[in-house]
Design a protein around this motif. Structure first.
Motif, PDB file in Angstrom:
ATOM      1  N   GLU A  16       0.837  -1.196   0.000  1.00 48.75           N
ATOM      2  CA  GLU A  16       0.000   0.000   0.000  1.00 48.75           C
ATOM      3  C   GLU A  16       0.876   1.252   0.000  1.00 48.75           C
ATOM      4  OE1 GLU A  16      -3.272   0.054  -0.202  1.00 48.75           O
ATOM      5  OE2 GLU A  16      -3.462  -2.134  -0.168  1.00 48.75           O
ATOM      6  N   LYS A  17       0.306   2.349  -0.453  1.00 49.42           N
ATOM      7  CA  LYS A  17       1.066   3.593  -0.581  1.00 49.42           C
ATOM      8  C   LYS A  17       1.694   4.021   0.743  1.00 49.42           C
ATOM      9  CE  LYS A  17       0.739   8.397  -2.145  1.00 49.42           C
ATOM     10  NZ  LYS A  17      -0.141   9.454  -2.712  1.00 49.42           N
ATOM     11  N   ASP A  18       0.930   3.917   1.831  1.00 48.98           N
ATOM     12  CA  ASP A  18       1.449   4.339   3.132  1.00 48.98           C
ATOM     13  C   ASP A  18       2.625   3.471   3.569  1.00 48.98           C
ATOM     14  OD1 ASP A  18       1.276   5.874   5.690  1.00 48.98           O
ATOM     15  OD2 ASP A  18       0.843   3.879   6.489  1.00 48.98           O
ATOM     16  N   GLN A  19       2.540   2.176   3.298  1.00 48.22           N
ATOM     17  CA  GLN A  19       3.642   1.276   3.642  1.00 48.22           C
ATOM     18  C   GLN A  19       4.897   1.633   2.846  1.00 48.22           C
ATOM     19  OE1 GLN A  19       1.380  -2.440   2.808  1.00 48.22           O
ATOM     20  NE2 GLN A  19       2.012  -3.078   4.853  1.00 48.22           N
ATOM     21  N   LYS A  20       4.708   1.916   1.568  1.00 44.30           N
ATOM     22  CA  LYS A  20       5.844   2.307   0.730  1.00 44.30           C
ATOM     23  C   LYS A  20       6.503   3.568   1.280  1.00 44.30           C
ATOM     24  CE  LYS A  20       4.056   0.529  -3.680  1.00 44.30           C
ATOM     25  NZ  LYS A  20       3.594   0.914  -5.034  1.00 44.30           N
ATOM     26  N   THR A  21       5.677   4.535   1.633  1.00 41.81           N
ATOM     27  CA  THR A  21       6.196   5.804   2.146  1.00 41.81           C
ATOM     28  C   THR A  21       7.003   5.596   3.420  1.00 41.81           C
ATOM     29  OG1 THR A  21       4.343   7.035   1.191  1.00 41.81           O
ATOM     30  CG2 THR A  21       5.553   8.096   2.983  1.00 41.81           C
ATOM     31  N   GLN A  22       6.494   4.755   4.309  1.00 44.09           N
ATOM     32  CA  GLN A  22       7.189   4.519   5.573  1.00 44.09           C
ATOM     33  C   GLN A  22       8.520   3.793   5.370  1.00 44.09           C
ATOM     34  OE1 GLN A  22       5.160   3.604   9.227  1.00 44.09           O
ATOM     35  NE2 GLN A  22       3.163   3.726   8.227  1.00 44.09           N
ATOM     36  N   ILE A  23       8.545   2.860   4.437  1.00 43.97           N
ATOM     37  CA  ILE A  23       9.802   2.157   4.141  1.00 43.97           C
ATOM     38  C   ILE A  23      10.826   3.130   3.572  1.00 43.97           C
ATOM     39  CG2 ILE A  23      10.875   0.453   2.609  1.00 43.97           C
ATOM     40  CD1 ILE A  23       8.293  -1.228   2.944  1.00 43.97           C
ATOM     41  N   LEU A  24      10.398   3.969   2.633  1.00 44.34           N
ATOM     42  CA  LEU A  24      11.319   4.937   2.031  1.00 44.34           C
ATOM     43  C   LEU A  24      11.822   5.943   3.063  1.00 44.34           C
ATOM     44  CD1 LEU A  24       9.577   5.650  -1.403  1.00 44.34           C
ATOM     45  CD2 LEU A  24      11.573   4.215  -0.966  1.00 44.34           C
ATOM     46  N   LYS A  25      10.941   6.355   3.966  1.00 45.74           N
ATOM     47  CA  LYS A  25      11.358   7.299   5.010  1.00 45.74           C
ATOM     48  C   LYS A  25      12.316   6.634   6.001  1.00 45.74           C
ATOM     49  CE  LYS A  25       7.507  10.579   4.913  1.00 45.74           C
ATOM     50  NZ  LYS A  25       6.376  11.177   5.672  1.00 45.74           N
ATOM     51  N   SER A  26      12.140   5.346   6.221  1.00 40.83           N
ATOM     52  CA  SER A  26      13.061   4.619   7.105  1.00 40.83           C
ATOM     53  C   SER A  26      14.434   4.474   6.456  1.00 40.83           C
ATOM     54  CB  SER A  26      12.490   3.238   7.449  1.00 40.83           C
ATOM     55  OG  SER A  26      11.296   3.360   8.204  1.00 40.83           O
ATOM     56  N   ILE A  27      14.453   4.269   5.141  1.00 40.16           N
ATOM     57  CA  ILE A  27      15.735   4.206   4.432  1.00 40.16           C
ATOM     58  C   ILE A  27      16.402   5.580   4.451  1.00 40.16           C
ATOM     59  CG2 ILE A  27      16.879   3.739   2.221  1.00 40.16           C
ATOM     60  CD1 ILE A  27      14.670   1.677   1.650  1.00 40.16           C
ATOM     61  N   LEU A  28      15.598   6.636   4.439  1.00 43.74           N
ATOM     62  CA  LEU A  28      16.146   7.986   4.594  1.00 43.74           C
ATOM     63  C   LEU A  28      16.887   8.109   5.926  1.00 43.74           C
ATOM     64  CD1 LEU A  28      16.438  11.067   4.083  1.00 43.74           C
ATOM     65  CD2 LEU A  28      14.118  11.325   4.985  1.00 43.74           C
ATOM     66  N   VAL A  29      16.298   7.584   6.989  1.00 42.69           N
ATOM     67  CA  VAL A  29      16.963   7.606   8.299  1.00 42.69           C
ATOM     68  C   VAL A  29      18.261   6.799   8.231  1.00 42.69           C
ATOM     69  CG1 VAL A  29      16.758   7.057  10.753  1.00 42.69           C
ATOM     70  CG2 VAL A  29      14.743   7.847   9.481  1.00 42.69           C
ATOM     71  N   GLU A  30      18.201   5.660   7.565  1.00 42.84           N
ATOM     72  CA  GLU A  30      19.398   4.828   7.365  1.00 42.84           C
ATOM     73  C   GLU A  30      20.503   5.645   6.698  1.00 42.84           C
ATOM     74  OE1 GLU A  30      20.532   1.121   4.370  1.00 42.84           O
ATOM     75  OE2 GLU A  30      18.501   1.222   5.190  1.00 42.84           O
ATOM     76  N   ARG A  31      20.143   6.396   5.678  1.00 44.01           N
ATOM     77  CA  ARG A  31      21.130   7.227   4.976  1.00 44.01           C
ATOM     78  C   ARG A  31      21.685   8.317   5.883  1.00 44.01           C
ATOM     79  NH1 ARG A  31      19.293  10.252   1.541  1.00 44.01           N
ATOM     80  NH2 ARG A  31      17.126   9.771   1.000  1.00 44.01           N
ATOM     81  N   LYS A  32      20.820   8.889   6.725  1.00 43.11           N
ATOM     82  CA  LYS A  32      21.261   9.947   7.640  1.00 43.11           C
ATOM     83  C   LYS A  32      22.243   9.402   8.681  1.00 43.11           C
ATOM     84  CE  LYS A  32      18.866  13.385   5.945  1.00 43.11           C
ATOM     85  NZ  LYS A  32      19.558  14.549   5.328  1.00 43.11           N
ATOM     86  N   ILE A  33      21.981   8.197   9.154  1.00 46.80           N
ATOM     87  CA  ILE A  33      22.903   7.558  10.100  1.00 46.80           C
ATOM     88  C   ILE A  33      24.255   7.325   9.422  1.00 46.80           C
ATOM     89  CG2 ILE A  33      23.362   5.448  11.419  1.00 46.80           C
ATOM     90  CD1 ILE A  33      21.279   7.240  12.741  1.00 46.80           C
ATOM     91  N   ASP A  34      24.213   6.862   8.177  1.00 46.60           N
ATOM     92  CA  ASP A  34      25.451   6.655   7.413  1.00 46.60           C
ATOM     93  C   ASP A  34      26.203   7.972   7.214  1.00 46.60           C
ATOM     94  OD1 ASP A  34      25.189   3.924   7.120  1.00 46.60           O
ATOM     95  OD2 ASP A  34      24.264   4.029   5.138  1.00 46.60           O
TER      96      ASP A  34
END
Length: 226
Positions: A118-136
């Protein structure tokens, strides 16, 4: 601060090292979605992100990330206009077999799983990967011995990006992650903002960032495998 590894990649690795290459079609995802999935799929605790450039257009190429692993190999992830390209560069005696045998099939599978969500699930996964990138990003700044101001804002970006993602905040352990990020924000804020991050604090911050990254990688992967 000088990014020695990035300079080495641009001036030597690209022209002198052997490499393995894979290409992945975007369909049924857009350029941004597949790039983010590839970033996460190639990433690990053993990986350091030494450079990233992101395009603002979700349906065009231009985004590129460069990783360096503790096995002294380099990985580039590049969103071209027509295809996503991932190259793994290795020294004499090394191989890029994992890219073909592990990364590509895993990415192809995750692409299909992600596309069905679902769209909301996709958005949350992408935002979590954004956090992953910020940690990196934060870890790389620390290892580059950059100034406190940049590290403070990188930690803050990670914390604030995570705070608006239910998938992240509702997960077991999220409160400890936010507590650790808050602690390091306070610590860094109290330092001279234009001076280099203190050597004495580097091991502690990198340890916490590694713990957070391990937790986050597992969290995101779980949502990309079901």
């Amino acid at each position: 601060m000088e990014n020695r590894l990035l300079n080495e990649f641009n001036n030597k690795i690209l022209s002198q090292w052997s490499f393995t290459e894979i290409k992945v079609d975007y369909s049924p995802l857009n350029h941004k979605e597949l790039f983010e999935l590839a970033y996460h799929t190639c990433n690990s605790i053993a990986i350091r992100n030494i450079s990233i450039k992101l395009t603002q257009d979700e349906d065009k190429g231009g985004s590129k990330a460069i990783f360096y692993s503790n096995t002294k190999k380099f990985i580039s992830i590049e969103a071209l206009d027509d295809v996503l390209k991932i190259n793994k560069y290795f020294p004499e005696g090394g191989t890029g077999d994992k890219l073909i045998n592990d990364i590509k099939p895993k990415l192809e599978t995750r692409k299909l799983i992600f596309s069905a969500k679902e769209k909301d699930q996709k958005t949350q996964i992408l935002k979590s990967i954004l956090v992953e990138r910020k940690i990196d990003e934060c870890a790389n700044l620390v290892m580059l011995k950059d100034i406190n101001r940049k590290i403070y804002f990188a930690i803050g970006d990670a914390r604030e990006s995570a705070a608006v993602v239910p998938m992240f905040m509702d997960a077991e352990g999220a409160s400890l992650v936010q507590l650790a990020l808050n602690k390091w924000m306070t610590t860094t804020q109290n330092l001279d903002q234009e001076k280099t991050f203190p050597e004495s604090l580097v091991p502690g911050l990198l340890k916490n960032l590694t713990q957070i990254k391990r937790w986050l990688l597992k969290l995101i992967s779980v949502h990309l495998e079901k």
